[in-house]
Design a protein around this motif. Structure first.
Motif, mmCIF file in Angstrom:
data_model
loop_
_atom_site.group_PDB
_atom_site.id
_atom_site.type_symbol
_atom_site.label_atom_id
_atom_site.label_comp_id
_atom_site.label_asym_id
_atom_site.label_seq_id
_atom_site.Cartn_x
_atom_site.Cartn_y
_atom_site.Cartn_z
ATOM 1 N N ALA A 234 -14.699 21.985 52.369
ATOM 2 C CA ALA A 234 -15.033 21.005 51.492
ATOM 3 C C ALA A 234 -16.610 20.340 51.690
ATOM 4 C CB ALA A 234 -14.063 19.913 51.062
ATOM 5 N N ASP A 235 -16.766 20.251 52.984
ATOM 6 C CA ASP A 235 -17.755 19.645 53.489
ATOM 7 C C ASP A 235 -19.381 20.258 52.885
ATOM 8 O OD1 ASP A 235 -18.010 21.499 55.257
ATOM 9 O OD2 ASP A 235 -17.555 20.082 57.299
ATOM 10 N N GLY A 236 -19.094 21.671 52.676
ATOM 11 C CA GLY A 236 -20.242 22.361 52.278
ATOM 12 C C GLY A 236 -20.343 22.484 50.527
ATOM 13 N N VAL A 237 -19.545 22.147 49.916
ATOM 14 C CA VAL A 237 -19.277 22.162 48.556
ATOM 15 C C VAL A 237 -19.024 20.897 47.700
ATOM 16 C CG1 VAL A 237 -18.821 24.649 48.515
ATOM 17 C CG2 VAL A 237 -17.023 23.034 48.386
ATOM 18 N N ALA A 238 -18.405 19.933 48.285
ATOM 19 C CA ALA A 238 -18.148 18.653 47.740
ATOM 20 C C ALA A 238 -17.974 17.440 48.521
ATOM 21 C CB ALA A 238 -16.619 19.030 46.955
ATOM 22 N N ALA A 239 -19.150 17.340 48.956
ATOM 23 C CA ALA A 239 -19.307 16.073 49.925
ATOM 24 C C ALA A 239 -19.950 14.885 49.084
ATOM 25 C CB ALA A 239 -20.401 16.186 51.143
ATOM 26 N N ALA A 240 -19.234 13.996 48.650
ATOM 27 C CA ALA A 240 -19.532 12.965 47.779
ATOM 28 C C ALA A 240 -20.351 11.983 48.655
ATOM 29 C CB ALA A 240 -18.392 12.197 47.117
ATOM 30 N N ARG B 70 -23.318 10.919 43.984
ATOM 31 C CA ARG B 70 -23.614 12.421 43.696
ATOM 32 C C ARG B 70 -22.358 13.270 44.353
ATOM 33 N NH1 ARG B 70 -28.544 15.226 46.774
ATOM 34 N NH2 ARG B 70 -27.663 15.151 48.910
ATOM 35 N N VAL B 71 -22.120 14.604 43.954
ATOM 36 C CA VAL B 71 -21.246 15.324 44.695
ATOM 37 C C VAL B 71 -21.551 16.706 44.174
ATOM 38 C CG1 VAL B 71 -19.409 15.571 42.805
ATOM 39 C CG2 VAL B 71 -18.864 15.889 45.130
ATOM 40 N N GLY B 72 -21.360 17.634 45.014
ATOM 41 C CA GLY B 72 -21.694 18.965 44.843
ATOM 42 C C GLY B 72 -23.005 19.496 44.871
ATOM 43 N N LEU B 73 -23.431 20.405 43.936
ATOM 44 C CA LEU B 73 -25.036 20.810 43.856
ATOM 45 C C LEU B 73 -25.612 19.980 42.798
ATOM 46 C CD1 LEU B 73 -24.221 24.666 44.181
ATOM 47 C CD2 LEU B 73 -24.624 23.062 46.185
ATOM 48 N N THR B 74 -26.796 20.052 42.997
ATOM 49 C CA THR B 74 -27.802 19.639 42.106
ATOM 50 C C THR B 74 -28.050 20.908 41.421
ATOM 51 O OG1 THR B 74 -29.740 20.210 43.496
ATOM 52 C CG2 THR B 74 -28.950 17.898 43.597
ATOM 53 N N GLU B 75 -28.659 20.596 40.015
ATOM 54 C CA GLU B 75 -28.885 21.610 39.139
ATOM 55 C C GLU B 75 -29.880 22.740 39.931
ATOM 56 O OE1 GLU B 75 -31.333 22.657 34.892
ATOM 57 O OE2 GLU B 75 -31.020 20.687 35.590
ATOM 58 N N ARG B 76 -30.994 22.225 40.631
ATOM 59 C CA ARG B 76 -31.761 23.060 41.194
ATOM 60 C C ARG B 76 -31.240 23.914 42.405
ATOM 61 N NH1 ARG B 76 -37.533 21.200 44.153
ATOM 62 N NH2 ARG B 76 -38.044 23.140 45.096
ATOM 63 N N ALA B 77 -30.423 22.991 43.271
ATOM 64 C CA ALA B 77 -29.747 23.762 44.237
ATOM 65 C C ALA B 77 -28.812 24.860 43.833
ATOM 66 C CB ALA B 77 -28.999 22.928 45.209
ATOM 67 N N ALA B 78 -28.198 24.632 42.745
ATOM 68 C CA ALA B 78 -27.062 25.621 42.190
ATOM 69 C C ALA B 78 -28.093 26.847 41.647
ATOM 70 C CB ALA B 78 -26.464 24.934 40.975
ATOM 71 N N VAL C 25 -19.840 22.313 39.234
ATOM 72 C CA VAL C 25 -20.130 22.468 40.579
ATOM 73 C C VAL C 25 -20.905 21.246 41.014
ATOM 74 C CG1 VAL C 25 -19.975 24.741 40.601
ATOM 75 C CG2 VAL C 25 -22.343 23.859 39.677
ATOM 76 N N GLY C 26 -21.349 20.505 40.363
ATOM 77 C CA GLY C 26 -22.083 19.272 40.546
ATOM 78 C C GLY C 26 -22.205 18.066 39.527
ATOM 79 N N CYS C 27 -22.286 16.758 40.178
ATOM 80 C CA CYS C 27 -22.292 15.720 39.234
ATOM 81 C C CYS C 27 -23.150 14.823 39.761
ATOM 82 C CB CYS C 27 -20.767 15.327 39.059
ATOM 83 S SG CYS C 27 -20.769 13.731 38.035
ATOM 84 N N THR C 28 -23.923 13.980 39.252
ATOM 85 C CA THR C 28 -24.640 12.634 39.398
ATOM 86 C C THR C 28 -24.497 11.650 38.344
ATOM 87 O OG1 THR C 28 -26.427 14.186 40.576
ATOM 88 C CG2 THR C 28 -26.875 11.825 40.064
#
Length: 475
Positions: free
Chosen positions: A355-361, A372-380, A423-426
Motif C-alpha cells: 500500500a505504501d506504493g499506491v495509497a500513501a495518504a 492527497r492519496v494515490g496518483l496525481t492525474e499526471r502520474a497516472a 486511483v488518486g484523490c486530492t
C-alpha cells in the motif's frame, strides 16, 4: 549480560518502536538502539511540534469564518501560549515517557550510536565512549530516518541557519524569516511562523510550490500563504548569506540581484538518509545511500534474509504513518521466516507492504489544508493508465457552506477507466485532512465507482462532495 536478541533495531523512531513491539508480541526478543531521543524526529522536531504550531492559527481562522462566532473573537494569537502548548506535546525533548513504554513492552533499550559491524552484528558506541556489541539471531532492522539536506550556498554554514529541527523548536518568533524551499516543510513552517507574526519570504527555485502535487493544491496553498502576508518569490535561488556580527541580522543574496535582510533563515530543500555512519560498508553497501527494499522491507541489495530497513530511509513513502505500516509488515515477515515459513507474495498478506506504493495518504496543514492519496492525474497518465479526472468546487456543497462562511475548497478524483476504480484523490480546504481517509479506503480497496455511488454521504456534511464528484462523472 546476554547481548544476543532475535532482532536488533537501529533507530527508536515511530518505525523502530512499532517494529520492536510487534516482534515481542510475536514471541521473539528485541533490542532497540537509539543515540538521541526515543520517539525520533516525528515526536520532537517534525510532525508533532509542527502541528502544534499550526493548529492555533487554523482554530482562530475557523472561529472567524462563522458569523456569530467571529464577533466573540478579539485579538491575535498569543505566541508564548502557542510555544508553551507545543512544549507540552514534545516534553521539551524529554523522552523518559517513551523510553518507559519501550521497557514496559518488554523491549531492551540500548542508548548510543549503533553501526553495523558485519552480518547480524551491531556495534554501539555509548555516550561514555564505551563499546557494546549486539548480535541478532534473526534480523537487524535499520530505521535511522533522514536529516535535512543543506544546499551548497556560500555563507550558509556560518550563519546558524535553521533546518526543520530549529524551526519547530524555536523559543521565540523571528521578526523576519527567509525560507529556502517550496515543499511541504517550507509551506507548513511559513504558515506557522507567519501566523505567529513573522514577516516570511519564501525563495522557491521552481515556478510553483509543492512539486508532485496536483496544480490545484499548489495554487490554493500559494493563495493562502499570500493571504497570510507571506512573500513568495518563484524562480529565485539564494547565492550567498552572511550574518552581521553586531546586529545579528542575516543578509541573503539571490540570483536576481536582490539582498534580503532577515533574522533567521530556514533551509527546507529536502531530506537525505542518515546512513553515512551506519556501518553499511561492513556488509558491502555504500555509506550514505538510500536502502531499497522489497515488500517485506528486506534490503534487496544484500543477499540473505537478515537485513531490513523501514521508514524514510528506504525512500518508499517518507511519512510517519507509512513507517509504522512498514514496521508492522516487516515484523510479520521476520516472524514468518523465524518460524521456518516463507512469506508468500499474496497482496493482502500482513507481511506485504504494497500500500505504501499506491495509497500513501499525505496531509499538509497549511491554510487551506491539502491532502492527497494515490496518483496525481499526471502520474497516472505517465504510468500508462487510461484515466479520467473529475473535479468539483467544494464551496458548492451545502455542508461546506454551513461549515464556514466563504468556504473555499477543491476536490479532484483520478479514475482508471479500464478498471472503473479511483486511483488518486486530492482535497483542499478547511479540514481537508479529515476527508482523505475515505479516499484512502477507496483506493486501497479498489472499490468500483458504481459501488461507491451507493456509499451515500450524510447531509449536510462536507463529505457530500463525493456525491457531487460522481454526478460530475456521469453516474
Amino acid at each position: 549480560m546476554d547481548d544476543t536478541y532475535d532482532v536488533v533495531v537501529i533507530g527508536a523512531g515511530p518505525g523502530g518502536e512499532v517494529l520492536a513491539d510487534r516482534i515481542v508480541r510475536a514471541g521473539l526478543t528485541a533490542a532497540v538502539v537509539e543515540a538521541e531521543a526515543v520517539g525520533g524526529e516525528c515526536s520532537y522536531w517534525a510532525c508533532v511540534p509542527s502541528k502544534a504550531l499550526l493548529r492555533p492559527g487554523a482554530a482562530l481562522e475557523s472561529a472567524r469564518s462563522v458569523a456569530g462566532a467571529r464577533e466573540a473573537v478579539t485579538g491575535a494569537l498569543d505566541p508564548a501560549a502557542v510555544l508553551a502548548r507545543r512544549d507540552r506535546f514534545t516534553a521539551r525533548g524529554d523522552d523518559s515517557g517513551q523510553a518507559d513504554w519501550l521497557r514496559g513492552a518488554g523491549i531492551t533499550l540500548v542508548r548510543g550510536h549503533g553501526r553495523l559491524a558485519g552480518e547480524r552484528r551491531v556495534a554501539v558506541t555509548t555516550a561514555a565512549g564505551g563499546l557494546r556489541t549486539l548480535s541478532a539471531r534473526r534480523a537487524v532492522v535499520l530505521s535511522p530516518g533522514t536529516e535535512a539536506a543543506r544546499p551548497s550556498v556560500p555563507g550558509l554554514d556560518g550563519i546558524g541557519a535553521w533546518t526543520s529541527r530549529e524551526a519547530t523548536a524555536a523559543e521565540a518568533v523571528p521578526a523576519r524569516l527567509v525560507v529556502i524551499g517550496g515543499g511541504v516543510v517550507a509551506c507548513e513552517m511559513a504558515t506557522a511562523w507567519a501566523s505567529l507574526g513573522s514577516a516570511v519570504t519564501l525563495l522557491v527555485r521552481d515556478q510553483a510550490l509543492l512539486n508532485g502535487w496536483e496544480p490545484c493544491a499548489a495554487e490554493e496553498v500559494a493563495r493562502g500563504l499570500t493571504g497570510l502576508g507571506v512573500t513568495i518569490r518563484f524562480g529565485v535561488s539564494a547565492t550567498r548569506a552572511a550574518r552581521d556580527a553586531r546586529t545579528r541580522a542575516v543578509t541573503v543574496e539571490t540570483d536576481d540581484g536582490a539582498a534580503l535582510v532577515c533574522d533567521e533563515v530556514l533551509l527546507a530543500v529536502g531530506r537525505r538518509p542518515r546512513t553515512a555512519d551506519l556501518g553499511l560498508d561492513s556488509v558491502g553497501l555504500p555509506a550514505g545511500s538510500w536502502l531499497p527494499v522489497d515488500d517485506t522491507c528486506r534490503v534487496t541489495s544484500l543477499d540473505g534474509d537478515w537485513l531490513y530497513a523501514v521508514g524514510d530511509v528506504n525512500r518508499r513513502a517518507p511519512l510517519t504513518h507509512m513507517a509504522k505500516y512498514q514496521a508492522r509488515t516487516c515484523a510479520a515477515a521476520i516472524a514468518e521466516r523465524a518460524a521456518g515459513r516463507r512469506p508468500d507474495t499474496g497482496r493482502w498478506q500482513p507481511w506485504n507492504a504494497h500500500a505504501d506504493g499506491v495509497a500513501a495518504a499525505q496531509a499538509v496543514f497549511t491554510r487551506p489544508e491539502i491532502a492527497r492519496v494515490g496518483l496525481t492525474e499526471r502520474a497516472a497518465r505517465d504510468a500508462g493508465m487510461a484515466v479520467r479526472a473529475v473535479e468539483y468546487r467544494i464551496d458548492d456543497v451545502a455542508g461546506a457552506a454551513l461549515h464556514a462562511d466563504g468556504y473555499r475548497g477543491h476536490a479532484k478524483l483520478v479514475i482508471d477507466e479500464s478498471r472503473r476504480v479511483v486511483v488518486g484523490c486530492t482535497f483542499t480546504g478547511p479540514a481537508a485532512t479529515e476527508l482523505i481517509h475515505t479516499a484512502t479506503v477507496a483506493v486501497v480497496g479498489e472499490v468500483p465507482i458504481e459501488r461507491l455511488w451507493h456509499a451515500v454521504p450524510a447531509f449536510p456534511t462536507v463529505s457530500e462532495v463525493w456525491l457531487r464528484l460522481f454526478e460530475a462523472y456521469g453516474l
